[in-house]
Design a protein around this motif. Sequence first.
Motif, short mmCIF file in Angstrom:
data_model
loop_
_atom_site.label_atom_id
_atom_site.label_comp_id
_atom_site.label_asym_id
_atom_site.label_seq_id
_atom_site.Cartn_x
_atom_site.Cartn_y
_atom_site.Cartn_z
N VAL A 104 0.98 -2.95 1.02
CA VAL A 104 1.46 -1.62 0.65
C VAL A 104 2.11 -0.96 1.86
O VAL A 104 1.57 -1.02 2.97
N ARG A 105 3.24 -0.31 1.65
CA ARG A 105 3.88 0.50 2.70
C ARG A 105 4.08 1.91 2.16
O ARG A 105 4.63 2.09 1.07
N THR A 106 3.61 2.88 2.93
CA THR A 106 3.76 4.29 2.56
C THR A 106 4.18 5.08 3.80
O THR A 106 4.18 4.56 4.91
N SER A 107 4.48 6.35 3.58
CA SER A 107 4.86 7.21 4.71
C SER A 107 3.66 7.89 5.35
O SER A 107 3.68 8.21 6.53
N THR A 108 2.61 8.11 4.56
CA THR A 108 1.41 8.80 5.07
C THR A 108 0.16 8.16 4.50
O THR A 108 0.21 7.43 3.50
N THR A 109 -0.97 8.47 5.12
CA THR A 109 -2.23 7.97 4.57
C THR A 109 -2.56 8.67 3.25
O THR A 109 -3.23 8.09 2.40
N GLU A 110 -2.09 9.88 3.07
CA GLU A 110 -2.28 10.57 1.79
C GLU A 110 -1.55 9.83 0.67
O GLU A 110 -2.06 9.70 -0.44
N GLN A 111 -0.37 9.35 0.98
CA GLN A 111 0.38 8.58 -0.02
C GLN A 111 -0.33 7.25 -0.29
O GLN A 111 -0.37 6.79 -1.43
N LEU A 112 -0.92 6.65 0.74
CA LEU A 112 -1.71 5.43 0.54
C LEU A 112 -2.88 5.71 -0.39
O LEU A 112 -3.18 4.92 -1.29
N GLN A 113 -3.53 6.83 -0.20
CA GLN A 113 -4.64 7.21 -1.07
C GLN A 113 -4.17 7.33 -2.52
O GLN A 113 -4.86 6.90 -3.45
N ASP A 114 -2.99 7.87 -2.73
CA ASP A 114 -2.43 7.97 -4.08
C ASP A 114 -2.19 6.59 -4.68
O ASP A 114 -2.45 6.36 -5.86
N VAL A 115 -1.71 5.64 -3.86
CA VAL A 115 -1.52 4.27 -4.34
C VAL A 115 -2.86 3.68 -4.76
O VAL A 115 -2.95 3.02 -5.81
N LEU A 116 -3.90 3.91 -3.98
CA LEU A 116 -5.23 3.41 -4.34
C LEU A 116 -5.69 3.98 -5.68
O LEU A 116 -6.26 3.27 -6.51
N ARG A 117 -5.43 5.26 -5.90
CA ARG A 117 -5.77 5.87 -7.20
C ARG A 117 -5.05 5.16 -8.34
O ARG A 117 -5.61 4.91 -9.40
N ARG A 118 -3.76 4.87 -8.12
CA ARG A 118 -2.98 4.21 -9.17
C ARG A 118 -3.44 2.78 -9.39
O ARG A 118 -3.38 2.26 -10.51
N LEU A 119 -3.93 2.12 -8.33
CA LEU A 119 -4.50 0.78 -8.51
C LEU A 119 -5.72 0.84 -9.41
O LEU A 119 -5.90 0.00 -10.29
N TYR A 120 -6.57 1.85 -9.21
CA TYR A 120 -7.76 2.00 -10.05
C TYR A 120 -7.41 2.23 -11.51
O TYR A 120 -8.22 1.95 -12.40
N ALA A 121 -6.22 2.72 -11.78
CA ALA A 121 -5.81 2.98 -13.16
C ALA A 121 -5.41 1.70 -13.89
O ALA A 121 -5.28 1.71 -15.12
N ILE A 122 -5.24 0.59 -13.17
CA ILE A 122 -4.91 -0.69 -13.80
C ILE A 122 -6.16 -1.22 -14.48
O ILE A 122 -7.23 -1.32 -13.87
N ASP A 123 -6.02 -1.58 -15.74
CA ASP A 123 -7.15 -2.08 -16.53
C ASP A 123 -7.77 -3.30 -15.85
O ASP A 123 -7.07 -4.25 -15.50
#
Length: 144
Positions: A104-123
């Motif tokens: 994963v590449r993001t601009s901030t750690t906050e954006q990384l946290q958002d990616v992690l949230r979206r990963l959890y949304a995957i069934d």
Amino acid sequence: MDGIDRAIVARLQEDAGQSYATLGAAVGLSAGAAHERVRKLRERGVIRRTTVDVDPAAVGSGVLAFVMVDANAWMGDSAEHFAAIAEIQEAHVIAGSASVLVKVRTSTTEQLQDVLRRLYAIDGVSGTQATVALETFFERPLPL
């Protein structure tokens, strides 16, 4: 693939934008012969695409993380769900304690946290373990 094909691919991994004349001279072929070899390598699927190497920090994607994704179901059929998250550069089904490894590449750690949230949304995803890279020593092209 013969030795010339391997030399061509190695040179293209260093600089895919070089002219066929330069490429041919480096491997002992004419520009036309080098062009024909590259065309055949593309047709056979050896060369999948031509791209440029962009400095992630220069374009605002300086945070690099590798995320192990745990799952309570087989994830091998979930490629499109991972691909839908634009910040994921690579996704691999793996053997071991986790099911999927993503880069994963993001601009901030906050954006990384958002990616992690979206990963959890995957069934099927039941957990993640993220490792943030502090520095990249090197990245190599495929050895031939």
